[in-house]
Write a protein that holds these residues in place. Sequence first.
Motif, mmCIF file in Angstrom:
data_model
loop_
_atom_site.group_PDB
_atom_site.id
_atom_site.type_symbol
_atom_site.label_atom_id
_atom_site.label_comp_id
_atom_site.label_asym_id
_atom_site.label_seq_id
_atom_site.Cartn_x
_atom_site.Cartn_y
_atom_site.Cartn_z
ATOM 1 N N PHE A 282 0.835 -1.212 0.000
ATOM 2 C CA PHE A 282 0.000 0.000 0.000
ATOM 3 C C PHE A 282 0.865 1.256 0.000
ATOM 4 O O PHE A 282 0.559 2.223 -0.691
ATOM 5 N N TYR A 283 1.953 1.246 0.767
ATOM 6 C CA TYR A 283 2.861 2.392 0.791
ATOM 7 C C TYR A 283 3.377 2.693 -0.619
ATOM 8 O O TYR A 283 3.366 3.841 -1.067
ATOM 9 N N ASN A 284 3.826 1.659 -1.325
ATOM 10 C CA ASN A 284 4.348 1.848 -2.681
ATOM 11 C C ASN A 284 3.255 2.293 -3.645
ATOM 12 O O ASN A 284 3.515 3.087 -4.558
ATOM 13 N N ILE A 285 2.045 1.801 -3.455
ATOM 14 C CA ILE A 285 0.929 2.234 -4.295
ATOM 15 C C ILE A 285 0.666 3.717 -4.075
ATOM 16 O O ILE A 285 0.512 4.481 -5.029
ATOM 17 N N VAL A 286 0.629 4.144 -2.822
ATOM 18 C CA VAL A 286 0.361 5.546 -2.501
ATOM 19 C C VAL A 286 1.484 6.447 -3.013
ATOM 20 O O VAL A 286 1.229 7.574 -3.445
ATOM 21 N N GLN A 287 2.725 5.961 -3.008
ATOM 22 C CA GLN A 287 3.836 6.752 -3.540
ATOM 23 C C GLN A 287 3.670 7.031 -5.028
ATOM 24 O O GLN A 287 4.181 8.020 -5.538
ATOM 25 N N ASN A 288 2.955 6.148 -5.735
ATOM 26 C CA ASN A 288 2.713 6.323 -7.167
ATOM 27 C C ASN A 288 1.313 6.855 -7.463
ATOM 28 O O ASN A 288 0.916 6.925 -8.621
ATOM 29 N N SER A 289 0.571 7.173 -6.449
ATOM 30 C CA SER A 289 -0.787 7.692 -6.579
ATOM 31 C C SER A 289 -0.997 8.684 -5.437
ATOM 32 O O SER A 289 -0.058 9.380 -5.067
ATOM 33 N N THR A 290 -2.178 8.714 -4.887
ATOM 34 C CA THR A 290 -2.423 9.520 -3.694
ATOM 35 C C THR A 290 -3.207 8.687 -2.697
ATOM 36 O O THR A 290 -3.922 7.752 -3.079
ATOM 37 N N LEU A 291 -3.078 9.031 -1.448
ATOM 38 C CA LEU A 291 -3.791 8.317 -0.390
ATOM 39 C C LEU A 291 -5.302 8.463 -0.574
ATOM 40 O O LEU A 291 -6.056 7.508 -0.374
ATOM 41 N N ASP A 292 -5.745 9.642 -0.989
ATOM 42 C CA ASP A 292 -7.182 9.862 -1.191
ATOM 43 C C ASP A 292 -7.744 8.945 -2.270
ATOM 44 O O ASP A 292 -8.839 8.399 -2.116
ATOM 45 N N LYS A 293 -7.005 8.781 -3.380
ATOM 46 C CA LYS A 293 -7.458 7.886 -4.450
ATOM 47 C C LYS A 293 -7.552 6.456 -3.953
ATOM 48 O O LYS A 293 -8.519 5.753 -4.232
ATOM 49 N N VAL A 294 -6.522 6.033 -3.217
ATOM 50 C CA VAL A 294 -6.504 4.664 -2.698
ATOM 51 C C VAL A 294 -7.678 4.447 -1.750
ATOM 52 O O VAL A 294 -8.385 3.434 -1.842
ATOM 53 N N LEU A 295 -7.912 5.381 -0.859
ATOM 54 C CA LEU A 295 -9.022 5.246 0.088
ATOM 55 C C LEU A 295 -10.376 5.275 -0.612
ATOM 56 O O LEU A 295 -11.310 4.584 -0.195
ATOM 57 N N SER A 296 -10.477 6.043 -1.700
ATOM 58 C CA SER A 296 -11.750 6.067 -2.438
ATOM 59 C C SER A 296 -11.984 4.739 -3.161
ATOM 60 O O SER A 296 -13.125 4.292 -3.283
ATOM 61 N N ILE A 297 -10.913 4.096 -3.625
ATOM 62 C CA ILE A 297 -11.044 2.784 -4.271
ATOM 63 C C ILE A 297 -11.476 1.742 -3.249
ATOM 64 O O ILE A 297 -12.345 0.907 -3.523
ATOM 65 N N ILE A 298 -10.890 1.809 -2.069
ATOM 66 C CA ILE A 298 -11.214 0.853 -1.011
ATOM 67 C C ILE A 298 -12.660 1.018 -0.573
ATOM 68 O O ILE A 298 -13.368 0.041 -0.353
ATOM 69 N N GLY A 299 -13.097 2.246 -0.434
ATOM 70 C CA GLY A 299 -14.472 2.510 -0.031
ATOM 71 C C GLY A 299 -14.785 1.942 1.340
ATOM 72 O O GLY A 299 -13.988 2.046 2.272
ATOM 73 N N ASP A 300 -15.930 1.322 1.446
ATOM 74 C CA ASP A 300 -16.382 0.773 2.724
ATOM 75 C C ASP A 300 -16.191 -0.740 2.797
ATOM 76 O O ASP A 300 -16.856 -1.413 3.587
ATOM 77 N N ASP A 301 -15.294 -1.274 1.976
ATOM 78 C CA ASP A 301 -15.055 -2.721 1.949
ATOM 79 C C ASP A 301 -14.316 -3.233 3.179
ATOM 80 O O ASP A 301 -14.286 -4.432 3.414
ATOM 81 N N VAL A 302 -13.690 -2.329 3.928
ATOM 82 C CA VAL A 302 -12.853 -2.754 5.053
ATOM 83 C C VAL A 302 -13.254 -2.000 6.316
ATOM 84 O O VAL A 302 -13.952 -0.990 6.265
ATOM 85 N N THR A 303 -12.755 -2.482 7.438
ATOM 86 C CA THR A 303 -13.048 -1.848 8.720
ATOM 87 C C THR A 303 -12.258 -0.547 8.863
ATOM 88 O O THR A 303 -11.268 -0.317 8.159
ATOM 89 N N ASP A 304 -12.689 0.268 9.795
ATOM 90 C CA ASP A 304 -11.982 1.523 10.075
ATOM 91 C C ASP A 304 -10.572 1.237 10.582
ATOM 92 O O ASP A 304 -9.642 1.993 10.293
ATOM 93 N N LYS A 305 -10.407 0.163 11.329
ATOM 94 C CA LYS A 305 -9.087 -0.211 11.849
ATOM 95 C C LYS A 305 -8.112 -0.485 10.700
ATOM 96 O O LYS A 305 -6.952 -0.068 10.746
ATOM 97 N N THR A 306 -8.585 -1.156 9.659
ATOM 98 C CA THR A 306 -7.742 -1.431 8.490
ATOM 99 C C THR A 306 -7.392 -0.140 7.769
ATOM 100 O O THR A 306 -6.243 0.071 7.375
ATOM 101 N N LYS A 307 -8.368 0.736 7.598
ATOM 102 C CA LYS A 307 -8.100 2.031 6.955
ATOM 103 C C LYS A 307 -7.075 2.831 7.754
ATOM 104 O O LYS A 307 -6.174 3.439 7.173
ATOM 105 N N GLU A 308 -7.206 2.808 9.080
ATOM 106 C CA GLU A 308 -6.256 3.519 9.930
ATOM 107 C C GLU A 308 -4.849 2.938 9.788
ATOM 108 O O GLU A 308 -3.867 3.687 9.793
#
Length: 169
Positions: free
Chosen positions: A128-154
Amino acid sequence: LSMLQLLFERLHELSYVMNDAEATIVLPCILEKAGVAKSQFKDQFMDILSFIRSKELYQLQRYGSNICMKVVEKSKSNRARSLAATECSSCVIATGVGAVGRKGVANLARALNIEKLTEIRFSYLDLFYNIVQNSTLDKVLSIIGDDVTDKTKEAIIGRCSKRPSTAQR
């Protein structure tokens, strides 16, 4: 294993690039075996995988999304999943987020969400770190959406705000 090494060297000499069907048959098996191999054979498997990546015997973007992410999703072996995430990180570093794709990011988030072992979670978070380095954290979080728990997002947010500790380069 030496025969496999010779085969891939010969394919490189012929400037051959594997198609999806060939790669789907061979590469997940090699990744899986490399993950569970004893140390004396693991180096040989890793040399084969490195050779395939460095000589691009299969397109790196397809290797990350079609092969590595499938192993992350479906393998029952802890070490194979961790190795697949590390291999996928190499692809993302070399070619960008396309090596995982939107579907891969969502699947990786689900895999992280259900993974219990800390070592594998670190491999996923490093990816995920490497993905965010080549994109943005906001884009990654928008792709993830509500598929995961808040703990995982954190965990993803926390890891992406600092340098990775387990990525092998």
